[in-house]
Design a protein around this motif. Sequence first.
Motif, PDB file in Angstrom:
ATOM      1  N   PRO A  49       8.326 -28.593  22.020  1.00 58.86           N
ATOM      2  CA  PRO A  49       8.039 -28.255  20.639  1.00 58.86           C
ATOM      3  C   PRO A  49       7.993 -26.792  20.657  1.00 58.86           C
ATOM      4  O   PRO A  49       8.189 -26.254  19.745  1.00 58.86           O
ATOM      5  CB  PRO A  49       6.668 -28.786  20.391  1.00 58.86           C
ATOM      6  CG  PRO A  49       6.826 -30.183  21.223  1.00 58.86           C
ATOM      7  CD  PRO A  49       7.868 -29.960  22.371  1.00 58.86           C
ATOM      8  N   THR A  82      10.278 -34.803  15.823  1.00 61.50           N
ATOM      9  CA  THR A  82       9.558 -33.685  16.265  1.00 61.50           C
ATOM     10  C   THR A  82       9.955 -32.511  15.455  1.00 61.50           C
ATOM     11  O   THR A  82       9.326 -31.373  15.237  1.00 61.50           O
ATOM     12  CB  THR A  82       9.582 -33.473  17.700  1.00 61.50           C
ATOM     13  OG1 THR A  82       9.043 -34.781  18.273  1.00 61.50           O
ATOM     14  CG2 THR A  82       8.854 -32.170  18.273  1.00 61.50           C
ATOM     15  N   ASP A  89       8.651 -32.364  12.079  1.00 63.89           N
ATOM     16  CA  ASP A  89       7.253 -32.178  11.896  1.00 63.89           C
ATOM     17  C   ASP A  89       6.844 -30.539  11.990  1.00 63.89           C
ATOM     18  O   ASP A  89       6.414 -30.088  11.357  1.00 63.89           O
ATOM     19  CB  ASP A  89       6.534 -32.856  12.853  1.00 63.89           C
ATOM     20  CG  ASP A  89       6.424 -34.332  12.451  1.00 63.89           C
ATOM     21  OD1 ASP A  89       6.712 -34.737  11.445  1.00 63.89           O
ATOM     22  OD2 ASP A  89       5.701 -35.067  13.502  1.00 63.89           O
TER      23      ASP A  89
END
Length: 262
Positions: A137, A172, A175
């Motif tokens: 991330p 992921t 988001d």
Amino acid sequence: MPSRTKKTKKTGTAFRAAGMFAALTAVTLALGGCGRLDTTAPSTARAKAATDTRAVAFGTADCREVKCIALTFDAGPSEHSARLLDILKEKQVPATFFLLGRRHIEKYPELVRRMADEGHEVASHTWTHRILTRIPPDEIREELERPNDAIARLTGRRPTLMRPPQGRTDDTVHDICRELGLSEVLWTVTAKDYQTTDSGLITRRVLKQASRDGIILLHDLYDGTVPAVPGIIDALKERGYVFVTVPQLLAPGRAEPDEVYR
């Protein structure tokens, strides 16, 4: 589908041969790379605007009434971008540019400014074209934030759209895009212009797939693409299409950070 490479003295093509865009070999798999996420059609975005008090103004056309299509270009600016901008200006066609940062925005800042100044939508294709679904991330955020910062410095406007490399996204990525205020944009038409220098073939592939509310994916860094653009524009105009940017395609709806558009 190995990506096309050839020996040349041209800086842009030599850079391609070095392998930066080997990842583009799977670009046609991108529409399946969206994982479990649903995609939203432009017509759906427009319909939602009926009850949205934040509805945006139309661009060159009301796509609820006329047959619209969007030209988009990935992985620039490149050595061919100035000629492409000349063509778009001559044809009075707006486009959406999903730009790379490293060696692209960095190398051609004046072209980024020109894209914005001439009314095109300037968006992100990440900083180095890493496949976002394969990295952690914090690195996804860096890939998305760096080009946005660079574009904002050059144009005064922070991008609200991004296109994930190879169209590969997942929960992921989704988001993080939402957190950063970015909508994801895929495509409905691909010319596979990374495979060929044949401008006629690129034109035929686009025209075969084109349909109302279509989002056309091209790459101006490949040698055969920009020469194909005038014929693509002329043929689609003859079919009654009106060219718009991706935000204009959604109007009076607006691109939402929690949506993936296709």
